[in-house]
Design a protein around this motif. Structure first.
Motif, short mmCIF file in Angstrom:
data_model
loop_
_atom_site.label_atom_id
_atom_site.label_comp_id
_atom_site.label_asym_id
_atom_site.label_seq_id
_atom_site.Cartn_x
_atom_site.Cartn_y
_atom_site.Cartn_z
N ARG A 186 0.84 -1.20 0.00
CA ARG A 186 0.00 0.00 0.00
C ARG A 186 0.87 1.25 0.00
O ARG A 186 1.92 1.28 0.63
CB ARG A 186 -0.90 0.02 1.25
N PRO A 187 0.42 2.30 -0.70
CA PRO A 187 1.18 3.56 -0.72
C PRO A 187 1.45 4.06 0.70
O PRO A 187 0.59 3.97 1.58
CB PRO A 187 0.24 4.52 -1.47
N GLY A 188 2.65 4.55 0.90
CA GLY A 188 3.04 5.09 2.20
C GLY A 188 3.64 4.05 3.14
O GLY A 188 4.13 4.40 4.21
N LEU A 210 4.52 -12.84 6.43
CA LEU A 210 4.54 -11.85 5.36
C LEU A 210 3.21 -11.11 5.23
O LEU A 210 3.18 -9.89 5.11
CB LEU A 210 4.93 -12.51 4.03
N HIS A 211 2.12 -11.84 5.27
CA HIS A 211 0.80 -11.19 5.14
C HIS A 211 0.46 -10.31 6.34
O HIS A 211 -0.48 -9.52 6.27
CB HIS A 211 -0.29 -12.24 4.93
N HIS A 212 1.21 -10.43 7.42
CA HIS A 212 0.97 -9.59 8.60
C HIS A 212 1.90 -8.37 8.67
O HIS A 212 1.82 -7.59 9.61
CB HIS A 212 1.11 -10.43 9.88
N VAL A 213 2.76 -8.22 7.68
CA VAL A 213 3.63 -7.05 7.63
C VAL A 213 2.77 -5.84 7.25
O VAL A 213 1.99 -5.89 6.30
CB VAL A 213 4.77 -7.25 6.59
N ALA A 214 2.93 -4.76 8.01
CA ALA A 214 2.17 -3.54 7.75
C ALA A 214 2.38 -3.08 6.32
O ALA A 214 3.51 -2.92 5.86
CB ALA A 214 2.58 -2.44 8.72
N GLY A 215 1.27 -2.89 5.59
CA GLY A 215 1.32 -2.39 4.24
C GLY A 215 1.28 -3.45 3.15
O GLY A 215 1.02 -3.14 1.99
#
Length: 157
Positions: free
Chosen positions: A74-76, A123-128
């Motif tokens: 996700r952006p940011g 990996l799926h729990h990494v922010a963004g």
């Protein structure tokens, strides 16, 4: 940062052929002193231009589930995601790429269950991290470093 010249490129080319090649042999091939080679390699190592390592075939050493994982962020959140993913011990290569995905992550996992847990539980729990696509590496045909002659058309020797 250290400014490389033709001699540096030629020293690196020699090390790419054999990372354990003695400096005395490199010096003889290039027509310089062993001390010159040793000093140049020290500078290139200190500034991060070269890192002398042993490359292994993942399948031959027990990694039965090496994979490439394409990651959409996700952006940011790019910096946050990169920092977190880079810490995973399974990650051997992490690249920012252009296209449908933002990152390409090479991972070395001992088996499919480990890979599944890495993707779904970490990996799926990494922010963004928004979406991933995984490709198994079935066989390694070629692993080499870039041909330095492509950026230095006229080597010293």
């Amino acid at each position: 940062m250290y400014q490389m010249d033709n001699l540096d490129y030629n020293i690196l080319t020699q090390l790419q052929e054999d990372g354990r090649k003695p400096f005395t042999e490199i010096a003889k091939v290039l027509g310089v002193t062993e001390g010159t080679v040793r000093n140049r390699v020290a500078k290139l190592t200190t500034d991060g231009t070269v890192k002398l390592i042993g490359l292994v075939d993942p399948h031959r050493v027990g990694f039965d589930a090496p994979a490439l994982i394409w990651v959409k962020v996700r952006p940011g959140f790019l910096d946050t995601a990169v920092e977190a993913i880079a810490e995973f011990p399974e990650v051997s290569y992490l690249l920012l790429v252009a296209g449908e995905y933002d990152l390409m992550v090479e991972v070395m996992c001992p088996d499919r269950e480990h890979l599944m847990n890495l993707i779904t539980e970490r990996l799926h729990h990494v922010a963004g991290v928004e979406h991933t696509h995984t490709t198994f590496i079935l066989h390694v045909y070629k692993v080499v470093q870039p041909d330095l002659k492509l950026v230095l058309p006229e080597p010293v020797r």
